[in-house]
Design a protein around this motif. Sequence first.
Motif, PDB file in Angstrom:
ATOM      1  N   ALA A 187       0.829  -1.215   0.000  1.00 21.21           N
ATOM      2  CA  ALA A 187       0.000   0.000   0.000  1.00 21.21           C
ATOM      3  C   ALA A 187       0.863   1.266   0.000  1.00 21.21           C
ATOM      4  O   ALA A 187       0.612   2.198  -0.780  1.00 21.21           O
ATOM      5  CB  ALA A 187      -0.971   0.002   1.179  1.00 21.21           C
ATOM      6  N   GLU A 188       1.880   1.315   0.843  1.00 25.45           N
ATOM      7  CA  GLU A 188       2.731   2.505   0.892  1.00 25.45           C
ATOM      8  C   GLU A 188       3.487   2.714  -0.410  1.00 25.45           C
ATOM      9  O   GLU A 188       3.646   3.851  -0.866  1.00 25.45           O
ATOM     10  CB  GLU A 188       3.695   2.433   2.074  1.00 25.45           C
ATOM     11  CG  GLU A 188       2.987   2.622   3.402  1.00 25.45           C
ATOM     12  CD  GLU A 188       3.938   2.646   4.586  1.00 25.45           C
ATOM     13  OE1 GLU A 188       5.163   2.768   4.383  1.00 25.45           O
ATOM     14  OE2 GLU A 188       3.445   2.536   5.715  1.00 25.45           O
ATOM     15  N   SER A 189       3.935   1.650  -1.038  1.00 27.42           N
ATOM     16  CA  SER A 189       4.627   1.778  -2.330  1.00 27.42           C
ATOM     17  C   SER A 189       3.689   2.297  -3.408  1.00 27.42           C
ATOM     18  O   SER A 189       4.088   3.108  -4.248  1.00 27.42           O
ATOM     19  CB  SER A 189       5.210   0.423  -2.755  1.00 27.42           C
ATOM     20  OG  SER A 189       6.225   0.018  -1.870  1.00 27.42           O
ATOM     21  N   LEU A 190       2.444   1.834  -3.406  1.00 30.58           N
ATOM     22  CA  LEU A 190       1.473   2.333  -4.381  1.00 30.58           C
ATOM     23  C   LEU A 190       1.213   3.821  -4.185  1.00 30.58           C
ATOM     24  O   LEU A 190       1.069   4.568  -5.155  1.00 30.58           O
ATOM     25  CB  LEU A 190       0.173   1.530  -4.292  1.00 30.58           C
ATOM     26  CG  LEU A 190       0.283   0.055  -4.700  1.00 30.58           C
ATOM     27  CD1 LEU A 190      -1.019  -0.675  -4.400  1.00 30.58           C
ATOM     28  CD2 LEU A 190       0.666  -0.079  -6.167  1.00 30.58           C
ATOM     29  N   VAL A 191       1.193   4.259  -2.943  1.00 31.99           N
ATOM     30  CA  VAL A 191       0.999   5.684  -2.667  1.00 31.99           C
ATOM     31  C   VAL A 191       2.228   6.489  -3.106  1.00 31.99           C
ATOM     32  O   VAL A 191       2.097   7.572  -3.692  1.00 31.99           O
ATOM     33  CB  VAL A 191       0.675   5.920  -1.178  1.00 31.99           C
ATOM     34  CG1 VAL A 191       0.645   7.409  -0.847  1.00 31.99           C
ATOM     35  CG2 VAL A 191      -0.662   5.267  -0.832  1.00 31.99           C
TER      36      VAL A 191
END
Length: 163
Positions: free
Chosen positions: A17-21
């Motif tokens: 999730a953090e990488s996608l953000v």
Amino acid sequence: MDVVNDIQVRRAGMDDAESLVRLRGLMLAAMGNDIDGPWQASAVEWFAGQLASPDTFAAYVVDDPDAGVVAGAAGNVFEHPPGPNDLTTVRGHLYNVSTEPAFRRRGLARACVVALMDWFENETGVGQVELHATDYGIELYRDLGFIEAKYPSLRFRTAKARP
């Protein structure tokens, strides 16, 4: 879809999730947006929720052994009424296509989009996939078979969306 060789694409998991953000921030900045502000925390929560719904959301990413996730594309399925040119009741939306600057022009975004399009075609009931293309990415989408819509996309922002 076209096959891209020698690039390892994987479906994003809950830990991504953090990488996608982060990739979304790169994309938004490249589009001229100021990406400072509290949106990232909300976006991490949103992506985590979407990743928990694998029937209606998918993201595909490419990892570098040293840099981690360096490219990705995401998409979701949404309900849509059938019409004379599409009898299906769901459509796909492709978004969040982004690559770290140091890894661009290697086919990574293309590989992620191809994987996502395969998901739409083989694992969902989607009849059409829509996207909003930037000038930088439009040729990639045209090359993959996307065409311009007959009617332009318009947007209205409610007071809730305005900063």
